[in-house]
Enzyme design. Structure first.
Site, short mmCIF file in Angstrom:
data_model
loop_
_atom_site.label_atom_id
_atom_site.label_comp_id
_atom_site.label_asym_id
_atom_site.label_seq_id
_atom_site.Cartn_x
_atom_site.Cartn_y
_atom_site.Cartn_z
N ASP A 32 29.16 31.56 44.69
CA ASP A 32 30.60 31.32 44.72
C ASP A 32 31.09 31.19 46.17
OD1 ASP A 32 33.17 30.93 43.80
OD2 ASP A 32 33.15 32.65 42.47
N TYR A 306 42.21 26.63 38.05
CA TYR A 306 40.81 26.90 38.39
C TYR A 306 40.63 26.96 39.91
CZ TYR A 306 35.74 26.37 37.41
OH TYR A 306 34.39 26.55 37.28
#
Length: 358
Positions: A32, A306
């Site tokens: 991430d 998102y």
């Protein structure tokens, strides 16, 4: 509590709320966190950070392109190094920690999964939109057959109420997931909302299936949300060093582990060593790219967008000469999900056309 550190507890404190609880930490800096550097981690970067996390006793380390296996593409951005190289590099350093990868069906394939397993993967985390758990079944089944630990990721978990999210979690568990995560991809949840979702999953899932929490920081609640999840019954928590990640980033692993120490939890992590990895290795590698809770990132959480849309929105704003904030607010009205990045361009074009004289 960490293996080497003793948290300072005020004499007025009662028994810390997580005393004796074992919490499994997965550090996602090298997956991430890749969003923060536009997926440009080098093999040397991965070797340095994974070696440091291994020394600190972090039990699980996730490594791939920011959008998971197969994510390196025109749509999501090309990585500096292919996933195979990053996985092999991390595997060589992770003598004690498990090696994990993320896979989004439709982005990654069964072939990507098999190749990663051949490179030494231990854990596969299969991610779907929170209403589409059924599309993870093939990949979870294959992961079990390959002998991997299997994890289901319910992305954009703020978009479903707790009972419906729990039903989707059960679909993943029935397909073979050994852990199912509440994933706050937009950083839109607050601690009380995390607690109700985690509690719903814990009630709906069989006892042998664990519950996890992946928290983003777009409303500044990354670490509080992770702690709320633990107190509601989650025993798997994600973080990334310095909070690297999409949007305003994730719960910072070093902060989360320090807070868990203070809560009496057992993580097996040497907290000071982890702080040193974040402050030295990760800060040096990512200088100038640390996530910020700026206007656009905050709007992602506020509008429920998102988190990985951030860089796409910034590029579109520059290309079409419109405000990033206007793009995010317009996207909020559309309620997009992961995989709908093309909508960002449509919105930017529409905003630019409105500015043209009639």
């Amino acid at each position: 509590m960490s293996t080497t550190d003793s948290p300072v507890v005020d004499s007025t404190d009662h028994v810390p709320p997580l005393t004796g609880r074992r919490i499994q930490i997965c550090d996602t800096t090298l997956r991430d966190g890749s969003h923060s550097v536009r997926h440009q981690f080098s093999a040397d970067d991965v070797a340095t950070v994974s070696a440091g996390l291994n020394r600190a006793g972090v039990p699980m380390v996730e490594v791939t392109h920011g959008d998971g296996l197969g994510g390196s593409s025109f749509a999501y951005g090309f990585a500096r190094c292919p996933d195979d190289e990053l996985i092999r590099t991390a595997r060589a350093q992770l003598t004690d920690s498990q090696l994990a990868a993320l896979l989004l069906p439709g982005v990654g394939t069964i072939e990507h999964l098999r190749r990663a397993a051949d490179q030494g993967l231990d854990v596969i985390r299969v991610a779907t939109h929170c209403t589409e758990a059924d599309i993870a079944a093939q990949h979870l089944t294959e992961g079990r057959e390959l002998g991997l630990v299997t994890v289901g990721f319910l992305m954009m978990s703020h978009m479903l109420p707790p009972d419906r999210l729990a039903a989707q979690a059960r679909v993943m568990a029935d397909a073979g997931a050994q852990v199912v995560y509440v994933v706050d991809s937009a950083g839109a949840l607050l601690p009380h909302q995390v607690s109700t979702r985690v509690a719903a999953l814990r009630t709906a899932l069989p006892p042998e299936v664990s519950v996890g929490m992946h928290a983003h920081n777009n409303l500044g609640s990354g670490v509080p949300n992770a702690l709320a999840a633990a107190m509601a019954g989650a025993d798997h928590l994600d973080g990334s060093c310095h909070g690297l990640g999409a949007g305003a980033g994730n719960a910072a692993t070093e902060v989360l582990v320090a807070a868990l120490d203070r809560c009496g939890a057992e993580t097996g992590i040497a907290t000071q060593a982890l702080i040193d990895v974040a402050a030295d290795d990760v800060a040096r590698i990512c200088a100038g790219n640390l996530p910020a809770l700026d206007r656009t990132a905050l709007l992602l959480g506020y509008c429920g967008i998102y988190s990985s849309f951030l860089l796409h929105a910034r590029r579109a704003a520059q290309q079409y000469q419109v405000a990033e904030a206007d793009i995010i607010r317009a996207l909020g009205r559309h309620r997009p999900v992961g995989g709908q990045e093309d909508l960002i361009i449509d919105v930017a074009i529409a905003l630019a056309q409105r500015r043209q004289p009639s």
